[in-house]
Scaffold this motif. Structure first.
Motif: not given
Length: 603
Positions: A427, A496, A499-500, A504, A507, A509, A535, A537
């Protein structure tokens, strides 16, 4: 003037596009040619029947009414049948053209969606839109003209010349001189108009690009007081387009209809003069029938009309060929090679090994990066502008191709993961949230077919459910173009949630909190904290407060890892790069206005 080689390449590109789109319609096209040939034969029959009436009934004063009625009826039936056949083929060929253009437009749009990100680094949005809309629409003109006007005219011309040859081949040769004369006019017209047509099409794309750019940047243009400068730039481009069109129209005025009308009169005069000389000679050749003269006078008008149609359409044909060549050039752009491997993203662990990367040879952006991100970890990446943060993210997203073996996910090369598997497991929350002019539900779903329950669960995970439900129609409320009804922070929460929604494993950002207020940033931090352990991140952050609670913070400097560790560990490094970045942002925060004045509010 454009070189002949360039014009030849343009014609070949246009022809390639025609064949590419019309290939499924070839059986229909072949049938249409046969029916048009039959229509041409029926139309050529009219003057022959008129000749028979003059020779056998009018001059001998033979009032054979049944025979005369048969000739008139035959001419009427032949004319009506020819018109009906041509009308039917026009409808069929127009349908063929529409379907072919539909295929071209869908092909171009789909092709653009599959182009690599490196293409968009140099592409101009307005010009791409012009390719998909204006240029593909111009190709329709090319189909209609080539498949009907020119095809019908050529078949008609051939039928008329063949019929005239059967009546008197010597007079037919005189009329046939029209063809090379028209070819010469068309060649001269192309030489004079092609550069102007090409330039006018290019300038039209520039006009579209400038208009799109100005509308998108209107707040900046007005705030900077640059409206006059942008208006002057647009006026200069528009004036250049006008000048190019004037050159093209001047060539049209001199070389198309007036030249053909002159040739028509000249040819008619030549045929009458030859018939008069042959009659006055008193030889056996003077025994020409009056009916033949009538037929030839009639045929000259009918021969001239297809030639006039061809030349009159040539102006638009020239423009359509330029447009077709431009569309074909876009279609020839290499697509991003699809990864058809069977690899899957299961846990989401990321490994970067000795990663070197350069957009241009000899100008490296990343130098020997090594980084391990265990599955479920929260890693922040920070650094000055130009440090390589966005480049690393683009490589992890497979927007650009990394050196083999330098990027691994779950221990397998990133290229060994199939496209569908990779995109469903990854994501992205971009810096500038992209929202459709659609409802909140559609913006979260993005056509992926999620259930209402899944969409609402994603919105709750992103802390967006509350403000969405307060909208007029909740999740079904239209958000306006670019999410105009939302504040900047609310747009980012929608991004956001989007993406969630795909659940995923990883993720990313990309400076997702750089334009939002502190309150919304706190909400984003809560969402990221809730994802910890579930996840992986990776957050590129301009505002360092966003990644304060990250498991590890990686500091990049000129494409190299300068520092790494937790927030506390990096702050403990005296005069360290991370420490200086934090101190600089604290100073900037003291000088900035309150967050509620920066973030904007939803109407």
């Amino acid at each position: 003037m454009k070189p002949d080689a360039a014009q030849g390449g343009e014609r070949r590109a246009a022809l390639a596009l025609l064949l590419r789109a019309a290939r499924p319609e070839m059986p229909l096209l072949k049938r249409a040619v046969w029916w048009l040939a039959l229509a041409a034969g029926l139309e050529a029959l009219g003057p022959v029947l008129g000749k028979a009436f003059i020779d056998h009934y009018l001059l001998p004063r033979d009032a054979n009414l049944p025979a005369i009625a048969g000739l008139l009826g035959g001419a009427l039936v032949a004319g009506c049948l020819a018109s009906w056949l041509r009308y039917g083929q026009l409808v069929r060929l127009a349908g063929l053209a529409m379907r072919s253009v539909q295929r071209i437009r869908e092909s171009v749009y789909g092709h653009v969606l599959r182009l690599p990100m490196s293409f968009f680094d140099r592409a101009i949005t307005g010009q791409l839109v012009s390719r998909v809309t204006n240029d593909t629409e111009a190709v329709k003109t090319l189909y209609v003209q080539v498949l009907f006007v020119m095809l019908d005219s050529v078949i008609m011309l051939a039928g008329m010349l063949l019929t005239m040859a059967l009546l008197d081949w010597r007079l037919m040769l005189i009329v046939a001189l029209l063809v090379p004369a028209v070819v010469g006019i068309v060649w001269l017209y192309q030489r004079l108009s092609a550069p102007a047509v090409t330039r006018s099409r290019a300038l039209r794309s520039d006009i579209n690009a400038q208009a799109a750019e100005s509308i998108a940047g209107m707040p900046v243009i007005q705030a900077a007081g640059a409206a006059a400068q942008f208006n002057a730039r647009f006026a200069a481009t528009n004036a250049a387009h006008y000048a190019a069109r004037r050159l093209e129209l001047r060539a049209n005025a001199w070389l198309l209809r007036p030249a053909l009308d002159f040739l028509n009169v000249a040819m008619l005069g030549a045929v009458i003069a030859v018939v008069s000389l042959r009659t006055a000679s008193g030889s056996t050749m003077s025994a020409i029938e009056v009916g033949v003269l009538y037929a030839f006078v009639s045929y000259i008008a009918r021969v001239t009309e297809p030639l006039i149609q061809i030349t009159m359409q040539f102006s638009q044909l020239q423009q359509a060929m330029v447009a077709a060549a431009r569309v074909n050039t876009l279609l020839d752009e290499a697509e991003a090679p699809p990864a058809r491997a069977a690899g899957q993203v299961r846990a989401g662990a990321i490994s970067v090994h000795a990663l070197d990367f350069a957009y241009q040879p000899g100008r490296p952006v990343l130098h020997g990066l090594n980084l391990e991100v265990p599955a479920g970890r929260f890693v922040g990446i920070v650094g000055h502008t130009g440090s390589g943060k966005s480049t690393l993210l683009s490589l992890l997203l497979r927007f650009y191709e990394a050196p083999p073996g330098s990027l691994l996910i779950d221990g397998q090369a990133i290229t060994d993961i199939g496209d569908d598997a990779f995109r469903s497991a990854v994501g992205l929350v971009p810096q500038e949230p992209f929202l459709l002019a659609a409802s909140a539900r559609e913006n979260i779903d993005m056509g992926r077919g999620f259930t209402d329950a899944e969409i609402e669960a994603a919105a709750r995970a992103a802390h967006a459910d509350g403000f969405i439900r307060r909208l007029e129609h909740g999740y079904d409320t239209p958000l306006g173009e670019g999410g105009a009804r939302l504040s900047v922070g609310e747009k980012q929460l929608i991004a956001i949630a989007r993406a969630l929604a795909g659940k995923p494993r990883i993720l990313f950002l990309d400076e997702a909190t750089s334009h939002i207020d502190s309150e919304t940033e706190g909400i984003v931090q809560q969402a990221l904290t809730a994802l910890r352990g579930q996840v992986t991140v990776v957050a590129i952050a301009h505002r360092l407060s966003t990644i304060r609670e990250a498991d590890e913070i990686v500091v990049l400097n000129h494409g190299r890892i300068a520092e790494r560790g937790s927030h506390a560990a990096l702050m403990a490094i005296d005069r360290g790069l991370y420490q200086r970045l934090v101190q600089l942002q604290q100073l900037e925060a003291q000088e900035d206005p309150p967050d509620d004045l920066q973030a904007g509010a939803r109407p």
